[in-house]
Scaffold this motif. Structure first.
Motif, mmCIF file in Angstrom:
data_model
loop_
_atom_site.group_PDB
_atom_site.id
_atom_site.type_symbol
_atom_site.label_atom_id
_atom_site.label_comp_id
_atom_site.label_asym_id
_atom_site.label_seq_id
_atom_site.Cartn_x
_atom_site.Cartn_y
_atom_site.Cartn_z
ATOM 1 N N PRO A 66 -10.524 -12.929 -8.471
ATOM 2 C CA PRO A 66 -9.848 -14.159 -8.905
ATOM 3 C C PRO A 66 -9.915 -15.216 -7.816
ATOM 4 C CG PRO A 66 -8.497 -12.237 -9.370
ATOM 5 C CD PRO A 66 -9.641 -11.756 -8.508
ATOM 6 N N GLN A 67 -9.969 -16.472 -8.228
ATOM 7 C CA GLN A 67 -10.161 -17.565 -7.289
ATOM 8 C C GLN A 67 -9.013 -17.680 -6.305
ATOM 9 O OE1 GLN A 67 -13.003 -19.271 -7.227
ATOM 10 N NE2 GLN A 67 -12.330 -20.375 -5.403
ATOM 11 N N GLU A 68 -7.799 -17.300 -6.718
ATOM 12 C CA GLU A 68 -6.629 -17.468 -5.857
ATOM 13 C C GLU A 68 -6.688 -16.594 -4.614
ATOM 14 O OE1 GLU A 68 -3.787 -14.195 -8.130
ATOM 15 O OE2 GLU A 68 -3.438 -16.345 -8.446
ATOM 16 N N TRP A 69 -7.431 -15.472 -4.702
ATOM 17 C CA TRP A 69 -7.514 -14.588 -3.541
ATOM 18 C C TRP A 69 -8.229 -15.264 -2.360
ATOM 19 C CZ3 TRP A 69 -5.460 -9.939 -2.340
ATOM 20 C CH2 TRP A 69 -4.762 -9.261 -3.360
ATOM 21 N N PHE A 70 -9.080 -16.159 -2.633
ATOM 22 C CA PHE A 70 -9.861 -16.779 -1.563
ATOM 23 C C PHE A 70 -9.016 -17.744 -0.746
ATOM 24 C CE2 PHE A 70 -13.016 -15.372 -4.601
ATOM 25 C CZ PHE A 70 -13.904 -14.695 -3.787
ATOM 26 N N SER A 71 -7.834 -18.065 -1.258
ATOM 27 C CA SER A 71 -6.942 -18.918 -0.473
ATOM 28 C C SER A 71 -6.146 -18.106 0.537
ATOM 29 C CB SER A 71 -5.986 -19.663 -1.397
ATOM 30 O OG SER A 71 -5.151 -18.734 -2.094
ATOM 31 N N TYR A 72 -6.173 -16.801 0.419
ATOM 32 C CA TYR A 72 -5.397 -15.961 1.329
ATOM 33 C C TYR A 72 -6.106 -15.758 2.681
ATOM 34 C CZ TYR A 72 -3.026 -14.735 -3.049
ATOM 35 O OH TYR A 72 -2.369 -14.786 -4.228
ATOM 36 N N LEU A 73 -7.490 -15.801 2.649
ATOM 37 C CA LEU A 73 -8.276 -15.601 3.872
ATOM 38 C C LEU A 73 -9.259 -16.765 4.031
ATOM 39 C CD1 LEU A 73 -9.145 -11.783 3.566
ATOM 40 C CD2 LEU A 73 -7.318 -12.807 4.949
ATOM 41 N N SER A 74 -9.649 -16.965 5.251
ATOM 42 C CA SER A 74 -10.676 -17.986 5.494
ATOM 43 C C SER A 74 -12.058 -17.397 5.183
ATOM 44 C CB SER A 74 -10.625 -18.448 6.964
ATOM 45 O OG SER A 74 -10.940 -17.357 7.836
ATOM 46 N N ALA A 75 -13.064 -18.232 5.120
ATOM 47 C CA ALA A 75 -14.427 -17.780 4.799
ATOM 48 C C ALA A 75 -14.933 -16.807 5.855
ATOM 49 C CB ALA A 75 -15.364 -18.977 4.674
ATOM 50 N N ASP A 76 -14.634 -17.056 7.139
ATOM 51 C CA ASP A 76 -15.076 -16.157 8.205
ATOM 52 C C ASP A 76 -14.408 -14.798 8.053
ATOM 53 O OD1 ASP A 76 -16.623 -18.183 9.221
ATOM 54 O OD2 ASP A 76 -15.116 -18.834 10.686
ATOM 55 N N LYS B 86 -7.619 -5.508 11.281
ATOM 56 C CA LYS B 86 -6.241 -5.139 10.896
ATOM 57 C C LYS B 86 -5.458 -6.384 10.440
ATOM 58 C CE LYS B 86 -4.080 -2.244 13.515
ATOM 59 N NZ LYS B 86 -3.259 -1.657 14.628
ATOM 60 N N GLU B 87 -5.718 -7.507 11.135
ATOM 61 C CA GLU B 87 -5.020 -8.751 10.764
ATOM 62 C C GLU B 87 -5.422 -9.177 9.365
ATOM 63 O OE1 GLU B 87 -2.437 -11.862 11.057
ATOM 64 O OE2 GLU B 87 -2.668 -10.149 12.413
ATOM 65 N N ILE B 88 -6.728 -8.993 9.035
ATOM 66 C CA ILE B 88 -7.191 -9.355 7.684
ATOM 67 C C ILE B 88 -6.513 -8.475 6.642
ATOM 68 C CG2 ILE B 88 -9.196 -9.367 6.166
ATOM 69 C CD1 ILE B 88 -10.888 -10.124 8.636
ATOM 70 N N VAL B 89 -6.444 -7.168 6.936
ATOM 71 C CA VAL B 89 -5.822 -6.232 5.984
ATOM 72 C C VAL B 89 -4.336 -6.560 5.809
ATOM 73 C CG1 VAL B 89 -5.272 -3.808 5.563
ATOM 74 C CG2 VAL B 89 -7.508 -4.434 6.492
ATOM 75 N N VAL B 90 -3.675 -6.944 6.903
ATOM 76 C CA VAL B 90 -2.237 -7.304 6.816
ATOM 77 C C VAL B 90 -2.052 -8.499 5.890
ATOM 78 C CG1 VAL B 90 -0.305 -8.217 8.138
ATOM 79 C CG2 VAL B 90 -1.627 -6.294 9.043
ATOM 80 N N LYS B 91 -2.929 -9.511 6.056
ATOM 81 C CA LYS B 91 -2.804 -10.697 5.202
ATOM 82 C C LYS B 91 -2.987 -10.350 3.734
ATOM 83 C CE LYS B 91 -4.199 -14.194 8.588
ATOM 84 N NZ LYS B 91 -5.201 -15.250 8.921
ATOM 85 N N LEU B 92 -3.987 -9.545 3.409
ATOM 86 C CA LEU B 92 -4.222 -9.191 2.006
ATOM 87 C C LEU B 92 -3.084 -8.338 1.442
ATOM 88 C CD1 LEU B 92 -8.056 -8.378 2.112
ATOM 89 C CD2 LEU B 92 -6.918 -10.384 1.113
ATOM 90 N N THR B 93 -2.593 -7.423 2.280
ATOM 91 C CA THR B 93 -1.500 -6.549 1.810
ATOM 92 C C THR B 93 -0.239 -7.363 1.529
ATOM 93 O OG1 THR B 93 -2.420 -4.735 3.120
ATOM 94 C CG2 THR B 93 -0.140 -4.497 2.335
ATOM 95 N N LYS B 94 0.048 -8.347 2.381
ATOM 96 C CA LYS B 94 1.229 -9.193 2.146
ATOM 97 C C LYS B 94 1.134 -9.919 0.805
ATOM 98 C CE LYS B 94 2.695 -10.152 6.894
ATOM 99 N NZ LYS B 94 2.887 -11.202 7.927
#
Length: 701
Positions: A128-138, A196-204
């Protein structure tokens, strides 16, 4: 007195007068009970000081306060949220599918040997498009190029964290607090710090509120809370404000609610009283509405009015906290007067009316308008019924004192029973006071009855059953006059009385009136007793007189009797019967004798002056008088001869139009004939003839 009786005679059959009497009874009863029905109101304003303690006259619900309390109870109910366990499963599936998708994209790139730069494009197509707002492209690129074992570790850690955190209730306000727990959950995961920081952001982002507002459950809980609020009631007799207390808004509202403020004019009690009066008087209207004359209604109205006035006078006596002065009311005198002058049925009904009125007028000083004291009502109705029942077969003036004592005894028994039933801790002095009041009520009833009895008889010209019984006493001066001066006439009167009484009772007429009237109907014969055959011994003086002179002597006994009865102030009913018992019948014997001597005479000269019988009693006495004289002239009449004589005399009265002015019917005349025959057959029944005793046997004896 004479003017009152003259007035009553002229309006006795005027139907409009009957309606006026009914109207008077209704208005008078309404006026008497008005003070009890009218709410006692006070002139009070907000923040005034109460000058007396005020109690509620009624029990009423304070709906406004009740609704306010219900609303407060509903507002106190917190919103109800329901835990949605499926939300946790959905978010676990969501985070798991995210990492699964990344692994699938990595495998596809390797198999197809595509450029790694195409991985981002493939991810955008599947997420879904909204997930891409949770992380940056990098960060997405770094996650896509992570080692498969790191992706698997991240997946397991994220799924575990989401499942653990969302197992608890998470409201919208607690969302940030719940997401903050992700850091702790993933603190020991074996991943590089950046990954780990990326996983934390997605889990939140996978953590969301798992409880929602349950509107139905909340409304049901509020309804239950409102139902648990009991209605706020102001109870009858409850103190609303104490003396010296300020009139607050709440107190003012309560006073207004129970109708104790003068600015609150409620007509409901008056409408209720009007309907109540109509209900009370309906049996009276039904009873007297069927009568042709108004005389009994006049008497009843006077008795009812006096009884209520007596209640009002007794009401003026100060009451104590222990007893009500209503127990002093001599209610039995009202029912005894109605029983004596009118009848037993209306007396029983009246005792119930008195009890209802008395229980409304006397309410133990509680200030409760329009309430009925059940105990006082029982006491009054029992007292009234006792007076009526005791006089049932003892309608003698001398028995009224005994009736009063009997009523006093019944009152004391009822009073004692009611006192004990209340289970109150009364002292012997208080119980003695109760019994003294009950005894006084019975004695006062006898005194008032004896005192008012001659007043009613004189004012209304009433011939009561008690008066008739007194007139039937053989020691009455006029009856002794007949017995001593005309013994034959006395015996004749007794015989006619027996015949007339039985015949009257057979058709529902007044048998007692007929009997007593018969005793006096020939009182005029005492002026010249020897000129009447029943008093003659050894000769008939008419043998030496002309038919005209004999006729004048015989006809004169009617007018002479009327004059004697009026001189002794005998009741009008008895005077009328004495005047009407011969009607305008023809004096046949002297008429035919004069006709033989002169050849021509006027029949009207040999007829009684009348008037003709006006009532059933007078008609029956007229027939019985002739029947007795005719049968007595026979030596040993048989049943057939008696029946023939009785019916011939009745037929003769009909043919001579002597019964045209009274309301007796042919059916009733047949019943009268049968009654006369039965009575005469009992008098002249055949007797056993005893064998004559031989003189020889008498001599030997």
């Amino acid at each position: 007195m004479e003017r009152i009786r003259f007035f009553l005679e002229h309006v006795n059959h005027v139907r409009f007068v009957r309606y006026l009497l009914f109207l008077f009874l209704g208005l008078f009863l309404f006026a008497v009970l008005y003070d009890q029905a009218k709410p006692h109101q006070y002139e009070l304003r907000l923040f005034d000081i109460a000058t007396e303690t005020i109690r509620s006259p009624i029990t009423i619900e304070d709906k406004e306060t009740t609704e306010r309390l219900k609303k407060e109870a509903a507002d106190k109910v917190t919103d109800i949220y329901t835990l949605k366990k499926e939300y946790a499963e959905n978010r676990v599936d969501l985070i798991s599918s995210l990492f699964t998708t990344i692994v699938e994209i990595q495998n596809e790139i390797k198999e197809e040997k595509k450029e790694p730069t195409k991985m981002m494009d493939a991810l955008k197509e599947r997420l879904p498009q909204e997930w891409f707002s949770y992380l940056s492209a990098d960060e997405w690129e770094k996650l896509l190029h992570a080692a498969p074992e790191d992706i698997e570790t991240a997946k397991e850690a994220a799924v575990t964290a989401v499942h653990s955190i969302m197992a608890e209730r998470i409201t919208q306000s607690e969302l940030e607090k719940a997401r903050a727990k992700v850091q702790d959950e993933l603190k020991y995961v074996m991943l590089s710090p950046s990954l780990k920081e990326i996983v934390v952001k997605l889990t939140k982002q996978a953590i969301i509120p798992n409880v929602i507002y349950d509107r139905t459950a909340t409304e049901e809980k509020r309804r239950q809370a409102m139902d648990e609020v009991k209605p706020v009631k102001i109870l009858q007799g409850q103190v609303i404000v104490e003396e010296g207390q300020f009139i607050t808004n709440e107190i003012y509202h309560q006073l207004q609610l129970v109708g104790l403020l003068q600015n609150d004019r409620s007509f409901q009690p008056l409408i209720g009283l009007f309907l109540f009066v109509l209900l009370l008087l309906s049996p009276v209207v039904y009873y007297f509405g069927r009568e042709q004359a108004n005389k009994n209604l006049f008497v009843y109205t006077a008795i009812f009015t006096i009884m209520l006035l007596v209640m009002k006078l007794v009401r003026l006596i100060p009451e104590s906290d222990v007893f009500s002065t209503g127990y002093l009311v001599p209610v039995a005198f009202g029912t005894m007067l109605v029983r004596i002058f009118i009848g037993e049925r209306i007396a029983i009904m009246t005792s119930i009316l008195y009890a209802i009125c008395g229980s409304l007028m006397f309410n133990e000083g509680m200030g409760v308008n329009g309430t009925i004291q059940v105990s006082l009502a029982i006491y009054l109705v029992t007292s009234g019924l006792a007076g009526s029942f005791f006089l049932h077969k003892q309608l003698r003036r001398a028995k009224i004192w005994q009736a009063g004592v009997f009523v006093a005894f019944i009152n004391m028994v009822v009073m004692l029973a009611l006192t004990l039933l209340k289970n109150g801790h009364y002292s012997l002095t208080e119980i003695g006071m109760f019994l003294l009041m009950a005894f006084a009520s019975g004695i006062f009833s006898a005194i008032l009855t004896i005192g008012l009895l001659p007043v009613f008889e004189a004012c209304f010209g009433i011939l009561s059953s008690m008066k008739l019984i007194e007139l039937s006493n053989p020691n009455h001066p006029l009856l002794r006059k007949i017995l001593t001066e005309a013994p034959g006439t006395y015996h004749h009167s007794i015989m006619v009385a027996n015949l007339a009484e039985a015949a009257c009772e057979a058709i529902g007429a007044n048998g007692l009136l007929a009997r007593v009237a018969c005793y006096y109907h020939d009182i005029g014969k005492t002026k010249r007793p020897q000129y009447f055959i029943e008093n003659q011994i050894g000769g008939n003086p008419h043998d030496h007189l002309s038919p005209q002179l004999s006729k004048n002597i015989i006809l004169a006994h009617v007018s002479d009797g009327v004059a004697i009865l009026k001189k002794h102030r005998m009741p009008k009913e008895i005077v009328d019967i004495a005047e009407q018992h011969h009607g305008t019948t023809l004096l046949k014997y002297f008429y035919h004798k004069a006709l033989e001597q002169t050849g021509y005479v006027l029949e009207e000269e040999f007829r009684y002056p009348g008037p003709k019988p006006q009532t059933k009693e007078a008609a029956i006495i007229s027939i019985a008088d002739s029947v007795e004289a005719a049968v007595r002239s026979l030596s040993n009449p048989s049943q057939e001869e008696i029946g023939k004589i009785v019916r011939s005399i009745i037929a003769e009265r009909l043919q001579d139009n002597q019964l045209n002015e009274c309301d007796i019917t042919l059916k009733e005349l047949e019943m009268v004939a049968r009654s006369l025959c039965e009575t005469l057959n009992g008098v002249f029944h055949s007797r056993i003839e005893y064998p004559e005793i031989r003189k020889e046997k008498v001599k030997h004896a």
